[in-house]
Design a protein around this motif. Structure first.
Motif, short mmCIF file in Angstrom:
data_model
loop_
_atom_site.label_atom_id
_atom_site.label_comp_id
_atom_site.label_asym_id
_atom_site.label_seq_id
_atom_site.Cartn_x
_atom_site.Cartn_y
_atom_site.Cartn_z
N LEU A 122 0.83 -1.20 0.00
CA LEU A 122 0.00 0.00 0.00
C LEU A 122 0.87 1.25 0.00
N ASP A 123 0.36 2.29 -0.64
CA ASP A 123 1.04 3.57 -0.60
C ASP A 123 0.75 4.25 0.74
N PRO A 124 1.50 5.28 1.10
CA PRO A 124 1.32 5.92 2.41
C PRO A 124 -0.08 6.45 2.66
N ARG A 125 -0.72 7.00 1.65
CA ARG A 125 -2.07 7.52 1.85
C ARG A 125 -3.05 6.39 2.19
N SER A 126 -2.92 5.26 1.52
CA SER A 126 -3.78 4.12 1.81
C SER A 126 -3.49 3.54 3.18
N LEU A 127 -2.23 3.55 3.59
CA LEU A 127 -1.89 3.08 4.94
C LEU A 127 -2.55 3.95 6.00
N CYS A 128 -2.58 5.25 5.76
CA CYS A 128 -3.24 6.15 6.72
C CYS A 128 -4.74 5.90 6.76
N PRO A 151 -2.16 14.55 -21.76
CA PRO A 151 -0.86 14.21 -22.33
C PRO A 151 -0.14 13.17 -21.49
N LYS A 152 0.57 12.31 -22.16
CA LYS A 152 1.27 11.24 -21.46
C LYS A 152 2.76 11.51 -21.35
N ASP A 153 3.22 12.63 -21.90
CA ASP A 153 4.65 12.90 -21.85
C ASP A 153 5.05 13.69 -20.61
N THR A 154 4.09 14.15 -19.83
CA THR A 154 4.43 14.87 -18.60
C THR A 154 4.56 13.88 -17.46
N ILE A 155 5.50 14.13 -16.58
CA ILE A 155 5.71 13.28 -15.42
C ILE A 155 5.16 13.99 -14.20
N ARG A 156 4.16 13.40 -13.60
CA ARG A 156 3.61 13.95 -12.37
C ARG A 156 3.95 12.99 -11.26
N TYR A 157 4.48 13.50 -10.17
CA TYR A 157 4.90 12.63 -9.08
C TYR A 157 4.33 13.13 -7.77
N ASN A 158 3.67 12.27 -7.07
CA ASN A 158 3.13 12.58 -5.76
C ASN A 158 3.96 11.82 -4.74
N TYR A 159 4.49 12.53 -3.77
CA TYR A 159 5.38 11.89 -2.79
C TYR A 159 4.65 10.90 -1.91
N LEU A 160 3.32 10.97 -1.85
CA LEU A 160 2.58 10.03 -1.03
C LEU A 160 2.32 8.73 -1.77
N ASP A 161 2.64 8.68 -3.06
CA ASP A 161 2.49 7.43 -3.79
C ASP A 161 3.65 6.52 -3.46
N ASN A 162 3.47 5.26 -3.76
CA ASN A 162 4.44 4.25 -3.39
C ASN A 162 5.40 3.93 -4.52
N TRP A 163 5.41 4.70 -5.61
CA TRP A 163 6.19 4.37 -6.78
C TRP A 163 7.62 4.85 -6.63
N ASP A 164 8.50 4.19 -7.32
CA ASP A 164 9.89 4.57 -7.34
C ASP A 164 10.04 5.69 -8.37
N PRO A 165 10.56 6.87 -7.99
CA PRO A 165 10.62 7.99 -8.94
C PRO A 165 11.54 7.71 -10.13
N ILE A 166 12.60 6.96 -9.93
CA ILE A 166 13.51 6.68 -11.03
C ILE A 166 12.85 5.75 -12.05
N GLU A 167 12.17 4.73 -11.54
CA GLU A 167 11.48 3.79 -12.42
C GLU A 167 10.36 4.48 -13.18
N GLN A 168 9.66 5.41 -12.50
CA GLN A 168 8.56 6.13 -13.14
C GLN A 168 9.10 7.02 -14.26
N ALA A 169 10.26 7.64 -14.04
CA ALA A 169 10.85 8.49 -15.06
C ALA A 169 11.30 7.65 -16.25
N ARG A 170 11.80 6.46 -16.00
CA ARG A 170 12.20 5.57 -17.10
C ARG A 170 11.02 5.16 -17.94
N GLN A 171 9.89 4.87 -17.27
CA GLN A 171 8.70 4.44 -18.01
C GLN A 171 8.14 5.56 -18.85
N ALA A 172 8.24 6.79 -18.37
CA ALA A 172 7.71 7.93 -19.11
C ALA A 172 8.57 8.17 -20.33
#
Length: 193
Positions: free
Chosen positions: A59-65, A172-193
């Motif tokens: 779970l991401d931090p928001r879901s844990l709360c 648009p799918k070329d923008t990278i939006r990152y929420n710190y409360l999500d559980n995703w790895d920022p480096i992996e998310q940038a690679r996927q984008a």
């Protein structure tokens, strides 16, 4: 008994249970539990604690709360340091002391403080000496531009042409939006984008 209606059977069963002793009623309860599957059982109370923590680790931090608001047992599980330490270490956030075994929720508090600090601090603007503007010159092409007649300049076949910096895609799918409360790895998310 086989020919009676459901209401008649229920009345007889209630009368029989009222006449039974406590030990006989417990025996009936055990027989019913073995035959009737239980519904709406909390999986965290049935599974071993390690498996429950493993499930909560996805779970991401928001879901844990949000899970902490379900029940006292879920609150206890969702605020354990084993879950929050991994989320802090993923961003490189380390506490500068060693918590005692009696301190609970140290890593969750640290995570919340770090997220607040990220929201409060603004990006630093460089000093005027460091701020260099590169002189931009338009690119000249060898192909001469075709000028439209005055009647055609307003519309091009009923379609408006968008400026080059605007896309027709509303999502648009070329923008990278990152929420710190999500559980995703920022480096992996940038690679996927």
């Amino acid at each position: 008994f086989d020919k009676w209606t459901d209401g008649q059977r229920r009345r007889i069963l209630v009368d029989l249970l009222e006449r039974c002793s406590l030990s006989q009623q417990k025996f009936c309860a055990k027989q019913l539990q073995a035959r009737v599957p239980t519904e709406a059982v909390d999986f965290t109370t049935r599974l071993p604690r390690v498996l429950s923590l493993y499930i909560f680790s996805f779970l991401d931090p928001r879901s844990l709360c949000r899970c902490a608001q379900v029940s006292w047992h879920w609150k206890h599980l969702s605020e354990l340091d084993q879950l929050w330490m991994l989320k802090c270490l993923r961003f490189g956030w380390v506490i500068n002391f060693c918590p005692t075994p009696w301190e609970q929720g140290v890593w969750k508090k640290h995570y919340i403080e770090m997220v607040r600090e990220l929201r409060i601090t603004r990006p630093k603007t460089p000093a005027k000496e460091e701020f260099i503007v590169i002189d931009v010159q338009p690119v000249k092409s060898d192909v001469p531009e075709r000028k439209l007649p005055v009647a055609e300049q307003g519309t091009t076949r009923g379609k408006k042409e968008l400026p080059p910096w605007r896309s027709s895609d509303r999502n648009p799918k070329d923008t990278i939006r990152y929420n710190y409360l999500d559980n995703w790895d920022p480096i992996e998310q940038a690679r996927q984008a």
